[in-house]
Design a protein around this motif. Structure first.
Motif, PDB file in Angstrom:
ATOM      1  N   LEU A   1      25.141  17.000  33.029  1.00 16.46           N
ATOM      2  CA  LEU A   1      24.628  15.666  31.774  1.00 16.46           C
ATOM      3  C   LEU A   1      24.710  16.817  30.915  1.00 16.46           C
ATOM      4  O   LEU A   1      25.021  15.706  29.225  1.00 16.46           O
ATOM      5  CB  LEU A   1      23.691  15.261  32.811  1.00 16.46           C
ATOM      6  CG  LEU A   1      23.250  13.685  31.777  1.00 16.46           C
ATOM      7  CD1 LEU A   1      23.954  12.457  32.399  1.00 16.46           C
ATOM      8  CD2 LEU A   1      21.580  13.624  32.204  1.00 16.46           C
ATOM      9  N   SER A   2      23.450  17.460  30.563  1.00 15.11           N
ATOM     10  CA  SER A   2      23.530  17.780  29.622  1.00 15.11           C
ATOM     11  C   SER A   2      24.595  19.167  29.039  1.00 15.11           C
ATOM     12  O   SER A   2      24.542  19.015  27.770  1.00 15.11           O
ATOM     13  CB  SER A   2      22.184  20.272  30.319  1.00 15.11           C
ATOM     14  OG  SER A   2      23.141  20.268  30.976  1.00 15.11           O
ATOM     15  N   LEU A   3      25.290  19.244  29.576  1.00 12.68           N
ATOM     16  CA  LEU A   3      26.360  20.275  29.290  1.00 12.68           C
ATOM     17  C   LEU A   3      27.827  18.453  28.559  1.00 12.68           C
ATOM     18  O   LEU A   3      27.730  18.890  27.511  1.00 12.68           O
ATOM     19  CB  LEU A   3      27.708  20.279  30.015  1.00 12.68           C
ATOM     20  CG  LEU A   3      29.050  21.158  30.036  1.00 12.68           C
ATOM     21  CD1 LEU A   3      28.661  22.611  29.066  1.00 12.68           C
ATOM     22  CD2 LEU A   3      30.000  21.837  31.609  1.00 12.68           C
ATOM     23  N   GLY A   4      27.635  17.476  29.744  1.00 20.04           N
ATOM     24  CA  GLY A   4      27.887  16.491  28.346  1.00 20.04           C
ATOM     25  C   GLY A   4      27.985  16.037  27.405  1.00 20.04           C
ATOM     26  O   GLY A   4      28.633  15.377  26.442  1.00 20.04           O
ATOM     27  N   ALA A   5      26.684  16.358  27.315  1.00 22.50           N
ATOM     28  CA  ALA A   5      25.894  15.428  25.664  1.00 22.50           C
ATOM     29  C   ALA A   5      26.368  17.120  24.343  1.00 22.50           C
ATOM     30  O   ALA A   5      26.504  16.571  23.571  1.00 22.50           O
ATOM     31  CB  ALA A   5      24.698  15.890  26.039  1.00 22.50           C
ATOM     32  N   VAL A   6      27.298  17.713  24.983  1.00 21.14           N
ATOM     33  CA  VAL A   6      27.150  18.556  23.984  1.00 21.14           C
ATOM     34  C   VAL A   6      29.056  18.709  23.247  1.00 21.14           C
ATOM     35  O   VAL A   6      28.713  18.693  21.785  1.00 21.14           O
ATOM     36  CB  VAL A   6      27.861  19.927  24.624  1.00 21.14           C
ATOM     37  CG1 VAL A   6      28.378  20.937  23.092  1.00 21.14           C
ATOM     38  CG2 VAL A   6      26.540  21.213  25.565  1.00 21.14           C
TER      39      VAL A   6
ATOM     40  N   ALA B   1      29.662   8.022  34.561  1.00 17.40           N
ATOM     41  CA  ALA B   1      29.062   8.807  35.784  1.00 17.40           C
ATOM     42  C   ALA B   1      27.796   9.427  36.203  1.00 17.40           C
ATOM     43  O   ALA B   1      27.831   9.964  37.305  1.00 17.40           O
ATOM     44  CB  ALA B   1      30.692   8.332  36.199  1.00 17.40           C
ATOM     45  N   ILE B   2      28.165  10.491  35.608  1.00 19.82           N
ATOM     46  CA  ILE B   2      27.326  11.619  35.851  1.00 19.82           C
ATOM     47  C   ILE B   2      25.412  11.075  35.782  1.00 19.82           C
ATOM     48  O   ILE B   2      24.950  10.914  36.733  1.00 19.82           O
ATOM     49  CB  ILE B   2      27.550  12.571  34.573  1.00 19.82           C
ATOM     50  CG1 ILE B   2      28.503  12.862  35.280  1.00 19.82           C
ATOM     51  CG2 ILE B   2      26.187  13.950  34.904  1.00 19.82           C
ATOM     52  CD1 ILE B   2      29.342  14.536  33.859  1.00 19.82           C
ATOM     53  N   TYR B   3      25.628  10.053  34.964  1.00 20.05           N
ATOM     54  CA  TYR B   3      24.663   9.590  35.187  1.00 20.05           C
ATOM     55  C   TYR B   3      23.763   8.954  35.604  1.00 20.05           C
ATOM     56  O   TYR B   3      22.666   8.451  36.712  1.00 20.05           O
ATOM     57  CB  TYR B   3      24.269   8.583  33.509  1.00 20.05           C
ATOM     58  CG  TYR B   3      23.259   8.113  33.128  1.00 20.05           C
ATOM     59  CD1 TYR B   3      22.262   8.890  32.358  1.00 20.05           C
ATOM     60  CD2 TYR B   3      22.878   6.488  33.615  1.00 20.05           C
ATOM     61  CE1 TYR B   3      20.818   7.676  31.848  1.00 20.05           C
ATOM     62  CE2 TYR B   3      21.742   6.270  33.375  1.00 20.05           C
ATOM     63  CZ  TYR B   3      20.510   6.803  32.755  1.00 20.05           C
ATOM     64  OH  TYR B   3      18.681   6.397  32.061  1.00 20.05           O
ATOM     65  N   LEU B   4      24.588   7.694  36.922  1.00 24.73           N
ATOM     66  CA  LEU B   4      24.415   6.986  37.621  1.00 24.73           C
ATOM     67  C   LEU B   4      24.930   8.116  38.984  1.00 24.73           C
ATOM     68  O   LEU B   4      23.931   7.700  39.506  1.00 24.73           O
ATOM     69  CB  LEU B   4      25.639   5.689  37.637  1.00 24.73           C
ATOM     70  CG  LEU B   4      25.495   4.814  36.469  1.00 24.73           C
ATOM     71  CD1 LEU B   4      27.318   3.872  36.819  1.00 24.73           C
ATOM     72  CD2 LEU B   4      24.413   4.354  36.517  1.00 24.73           C
ATOM     73  N   LEU B   5      24.919   9.546  38.655  1.00 29.11           N
ATOM     74  CA  LEU B   5      25.283   9.743  40.467  1.00 29.11           C
ATOM     75  C   LEU B   5      23.709  10.383  40.194  1.00 29.11           C
ATOM     76  O   LEU B   5      23.208  11.047  41.538  1.00 29.11           O
ATOM     77  CB  LEU B   5      26.368  10.644  40.470  1.00 29.11           C
ATOM     78  CG  LEU B   5      27.431  10.021  40.848  1.00 29.11           C
ATOM     79  CD1 LEU B   5      28.302  11.413  40.614  1.00 29.11           C
ATOM     80  CD2 LEU B   5      27.173   9.316  41.713  1.00 29.11           C
ATOM     81  N   LEU B   6      23.369  11.167  38.939  1.00 33.46           N
ATOM     82  CA  LEU B   6      21.913  12.509  39.077  1.00 33.46           C
ATOM     83  C   LEU B   6      20.754  10.981  39.118  1.00 33.46           C
ATOM     84  O   LEU B   6      19.968  11.272  39.989  1.00 33.46           O
ATOM     85  CB  LEU B   6      22.102  12.220  37.266  1.00 33.46           C
ATOM     86  CG  LEU B   6      20.810  13.286  37.364  1.00 33.46           C
ATOM     87  CD1 LEU B   6      20.013  14.267  38.217  1.00 33.46           C
ATOM     88  CD2 LEU B   6      20.300  13.522  35.737  1.00 33.46           C
TER      89      LEU B   6
END
Length: 433
Positions: free
Chosen positions: A67-72, A117-122
């Motif tokens: 999630l943090s990597l996707g925010a880059v 998808a990453i957000y919901l899985l987290l």
């Protein structure tokens, strides 16, 4: 030993080795290749396995990292939700990267399929991890520490000592000492049972619960949020209605009837900059003096950077600023056919700006045919001076303002039924003077 005995012994060894072998039984018996039997996971088994993996702490940390990597890219690439003009400028400057970025949804990172998808899985992982641990922790708090074992030598660590005190005195002293050291302690028969470490687990659970609350608040805010932008020239006003916005975005659960009823007028804007030193040109003051109303008496306020105007549940921020020169266009007879402030678009930190002046009805050619006028404008608040080799601004303040114009006549195509950029001219049906 006889030969027969040796043969029998060898056969026995081979039989024993075959029994101890890990090879498939069919292979040991010489019946070709075969797959060994074993536990087979059905649909329910695979679902349980996936759930245990998803709710493990390791997977939660991996998802948090993703999630943090996707925010880059959301920080490095202009976003449509923040500034569509910057997105368009980026696309114009990078025609090769643009198709790839559009496929990867880099211009809408926070609403993209992969980020969601990453957000919901987290979110699911944290819920599945926290709920059972919280129930287990509550059960531990309600129960007493387990009693002391009868055989201490079965513990990984223990010690013994002798005392002349009575057993009851020893138990009371041990109980007082353990409680003083913040153990949960109680008498368990002839012994004292104590346990500690609950605060660490409580802090761990509190952290994860806070993370869940943050994720829920973010998701809820995205569903109910509304934000819009409006370019306001000094002296103009704004009413908080949908038609007044230049651009407006809202969550799927937001209704336009929820817009706060208020209005304001921009009385003046003040911008100052550092005039010397290594930080020359750095903004020092951005202040907008406004008069606002919420259905009652007018009030005065000053909006600064990170100090918005708060009206009910709404906030008005300063997000950018530029210059809007007041331009007058006259026809051949000296009659003013256009007069007004023309907002220009800054293109660098020194507020070198470009824009367009569109005169819908202001010119007749030699045959008396009515034509429209358009001017491409290039504005610098601080001109370097003639012969300096550059037209770009040297300083963001209005120290030596100069505007260069290129005039066109013809059809502005404003009635063609297609939206136009207010900062650009459609010169397809126009001729340069």
């Amino acid at each position: 030993m006889s030969k027969t005995d040796t043969t029998e012994s060898t056969a026995a060894d081979e039989a024993a080795g075959a029994e101890l072998s890990t090879a498939p039984k069919e292979d040991r018996e010489g019946r070709g290749d075969a797959v060994t039997g074993g536990p087979v996971l059905g649909a329910v088994g695979w679902i349980r396995w996936f759930w245990r993996q998803l709710t493990s702490m390791r997977v939660a940390l991996i998802l948090l990292f993703l999630l943090s990597l996707g925010a880059v890219p959301g920080s490095l690439v202009p976003q449509n939700s923040a500034d569509e003009m910057k997105v368009q400028a980026f696309k114009d400057a990078h025609p090769t990267l643009t198709p790839l970025y559009e496929k990867l949804q880099f211009f809408d990172v926070y609403s993209s399929v992969w980020f969601s998808a990453i957000y919901l899985l987290l979110f699911v992982s944290l819920i599945g991890c926290i709920v059972p641990r919280s129930l287990q922790f509550v059960g531990q708090l309600r129960s007493r520490p387990p009693g002391a074992p009868r055989r201490l030598d079965r513990l990984p660590a223990y010690t013994t000592w002798r005392t002349a005190a009575e057993p009851e005195q020893a138990r009371e002293a041990a109980l007082a000492l353990l409680r003083k050291r913040r153990f949960r302690a109680h008498r368990a028969g002839d012994a004292v049972a104590a346990e500690k470490g609950y605060l660490r687990e409580a802090g761990n659970l509190a952290f994860h619960v806070a993370l869940i609350v943050m994720l829920v608040a973010f998701a809820w805010g995205q569903l109910l949020k509304s934000e819009g932008g409006k370019l306001i020239v000094e002296g103009d006003g704004f009413s908080n209605t949908l038609t007044q916005y230049d651009d407006f975005k809202s969550g799927s659960l937001f209704g336009t009837d929820a817009l706060e009823p208020f209005s304001f007028t921009l009385d003046s804007f003040t911008g100052t900059y550092e005039k010397s030193g290594p930080q020359r040109g750095t903004p020092r003051t951005f202040e907008a003096a406004v008069t606002y109303s919420r259905g009652g008496a007018d009030r005065k306020a000053v909006i600064r950077v990170n100090e918005p105007l708060k009206v009910g549940d709404s906030k008005v921020y300063l997000i950018a600023h530029g210059y809007a020169p007041v331009v007058t266009v006259k026809d051949g007879r000296g009659k003013a056919v256009f007069h007004g402030a023309v907002p220009l678009l800054p293109i660098d930190n020194n507020i070198t700006s470009t824009g367009a002046i569109k005169v819908m009805d202001g010119y007749r050619d030699q045959n008396g045919k009515k034509e429209q006028l358009g001017f491409q404008a290039f504005f610098v608040p601080t001109f370097a001076g003639a012969g300096q080799g550059t037209m770009f601004s040297q300083f963001p303040a209005l120290d030596f303002p100069v505007m260069a114009l290129t005039g066109f006549h013809g059809d502005l195509r404003v009635n063609a039924g297609l939206p136009q950029n207010v900062y650009q001219l459609d010169k397809s049906k126009m001729t340069q003077f």
